[in-house]
Design an enzyme around this catalytic site. Sequence first.
Site, PDB file in Angstrom:
ATOM      1  N   ILE F  77      32.702  43.664  41.683  1.00  0.00           N
ATOM      2  CA  ILE F  77      33.509  44.436  42.621  1.00  0.00           C
ATOM      3  C   ILE F  77      34.333  43.469  43.461  1.00  0.00           C
ATOM      4  CG2 ILE F  77      33.335  45.855  44.714  1.00  0.00           C
ATOM      5  CD1 ILE F  77      30.908  47.200  43.442  1.00  0.00           C
ATOM      6  N   CYS F  78      35.621  43.710  43.550  1.00  0.00           N
ATOM      7  CA  CYS F  78      36.505  42.826  44.314  1.00  0.00           C
ATOM      8  C   CYS F  78      36.192  42.911  45.803  1.00  0.00           C
ATOM      9  CB  CYS F  78      37.961  43.206  44.096  1.00  0.00           C
ATOM     10  SG  CYS F  78      39.063  42.356  45.251  1.00  0.00           S
ATOM     11  N   ILE F  79      35.953  41.777  46.410  1.00  0.00           N
ATOM     12  CA  ILE F  79      35.529  41.766  47.817  1.00  0.00           C
ATOM     13  C   ILE F  79      36.627  42.263  48.761  1.00  0.00           C
ATOM     14  CG2 ILE F  79      36.170  39.336  48.195  1.00  0.00           C
ATOM     15  CD1 ILE F  79      33.626  39.199  50.000  1.00  0.00           C
ATOM     16  N   ALA F  82      36.982  45.938  48.357  1.00  0.00           N
ATOM     17  CA  ALA F  82      35.751  46.601  48.795  1.00  0.00           C
ATOM     18  C   ALA F  82      35.665  46.662  50.317  1.00  0.00           C
ATOM     19  CB  ALA F  82      34.534  45.879  48.223  1.00  0.00           C
TER      20      ALA F  82
END
Lengths: 100, 100, 136, 136, 130, 130
Positions: F77-79, F82
């Site tokens: 998941i892309c920080i 997110a």
Amino acid sequence: MATLHTVNKSPFQAGALSSCLAHIKEGDTVLMIEDGIYGALTGTGFSDKVQASGAKICVLGPDVSARGIDTAHILASVETVDYDGFVDLAAASARVQAWL
Amino acid sequence: MATLHTVNKSPFQAGALSSCLAHIKEGDTVLMIEDGIYGALTGTGFSDKVQASGAKICVLGPDVSARGIDTAHILASVETVDYDGFVDLAAASARVQAWL
Amino acid sequence: MSETVKKFLYVNRRAPYGTIYAQEALEVVLIGAAFDQDVSMAFLDDGVFQLTKGQDTKGIGLKNFSPTFRALGDYEVTKLYVERESLEERGLSLDDLQDIQYEDEDDDWAEKPSIRLISRAEMADVMADQDVVLSF
Amino acid sequence: MSETVKKFLYVNRRAPYGTIYAQEALEVVLIGAAFDQDVSMAFLDDGVFQLTKGQDTKGIGLKNFSPTFRALGDYEVTKLYVERESLEERGLSLDDLQDIQYEDEDDDWAEKPSIRLISRAEMADVMADQDVVLSF
Amino acid sequence: MKFGIVVNEGPYTHQASDTAYNFAKSALSKGHEIARVFFYHDGVNVGTRLSIPPQDDRQIQEQWSALAKDHGVDLVICIAAAQRRGLLDENEATRQGKDANNIAEGFRISGLGQLIEMGIQCDRTITFGD
Amino acid sequence: MKFGIVVNEGPYTHQASDTAYNFAKSALSKGHEIARVFFYHDGVNVGTRLSIPPQDDRQIQEQWSALAKDHGVDLVICIAAAQRRGLLDENEATRQGKDANNIAEGFRISGLGQLIEMGIQCDRTITFGD
């Protein structure tokens, strides 16, 4: 009493503006917001249709400025309003229909 | 090696299919998935363009069935594939370009 | 991080601000620049609207990310392909877009335009010449 | 809950399954039925695709919500306006849509079709006759 | 005049919640009432307290929470849409056996009936979506 | 062959994550490798453990978590995406002073570099979005 129609999508990307213009009644207002403001551009395949619509056409000024569209590119027949003007238009219409 | 192009939007609602067809090269494949499968319908304003595209055109069968589109309404020149076929097409192409 | 050099194309077909795709695409490009790949950006359809000059987002409350395009040269992202037909269909010309430059290290750091106005057919050629195509 | 009776129109312009709007619109209509308002549904543009018969979603793993349309009559939602031009532009006809009926309590519970095929101009009239328009 | 607002798209992803907020602010400053804002579809995600937007960007959830606090605007998140998307209050979390909740201050979770009721009771209902 | 998959839209709202999942399952069953699935834009919302979908509907997050468990697929998941949208793991929550986290099993949060790395290392990168 008339309807306020909002269009928030680019006419080049979605059918919302075309469908809206095909369903308006005399006295209605169309307000272009968000990416919908590109419908008010001059020199596009939609310009003539918008000018010949018979409805009052408005654009939300803050959305035009955000997108860097010079007023010279906005159809002269289109009226620019701000959020206060948006509220006034909604209050002055019998209903608001969003063309999503 | 050629490109697999995926189109997942209805051509009546978005410009993805038209733009895709305007950028394909000889030997490419276009796979219509999700709401993109409506691009394979017969008797629409897009049918001729799709048939004349020069590319191999496929639809994802599970998406066609889900939407209750009878095969009689799908262009005869369009090939139906399932998810395995989708994987094969992706593996057989040099790259996959999604027209979102 | 890797010795492979691949050709990456970031495809931009959407207008800015109405949705976040344009902005988050730019975030990918900036991070991707650290990987020393062969990077190009394509602007076609409504994606050409991303590059207009004079964007002023104060009225809508969103962050104006358009200045970032002018910083791309510093990240060695120097190939911004803009489709002529897309511009014309929208009543725009190159004059309506930002002036985006990069310094060419192979030419005594001469300033050169990053925007390359190309035809639709040339855009198809650019797309067909890539290893990885990321669409936004 | 309220003595006011307003005319509610639920506008459906999107295809099913690609996005959830069609399904969640139907959830609103079902809940709304309990409020004894004057309810109509409009299907135009890609919204007409929602009503096709023979939908089978097993292959994509999503829930098939199309049978719910046939239950609308039990909730006294009996006015499903379908735009003829939208159907025709998509190569479809009434034969491709589900047969949706309701029992008319004012006519000895005779079964009548809920789908009313109307022209684009008539659709504009329907829209202009509402108090509340909810778009999906 | 009494306005009801529907927000159908998530924060940051789509401008809908921003436009709705700017509309609401203007309406309030002009003396109108915002009777309720109903968050549906991805709009429910506006009401998470776990988001950490960049500091130089607008703080969408906080803007709405402040509107609720300062003007008593009723911010209602649709329960059915919220459950699908993982937006819970403490009650729902407990009832469903989830170990955390993420709803922000000023928002409440309720049923779709609140949307219909809003349509009945407000002079104008206006939708912001995709 | 080594596939990398990008998922750009949220669960239930858009079919993208379903199509990506069906593609991944097919690829695995045909003996291909799914090196990574990168969740970007609203795609990050696929990785919440707080969703409660209707019982007669598919359980999207659980499907992906099972894919990670059964086939070792790396779910990233892309920080940045997110944080904007309120999807946090325990580490991030602590670091940012948030009182809860909502990431599901089998997912991990990392940077955009993981997307580029995936593009470099995979034979094919394929995007599912809106």
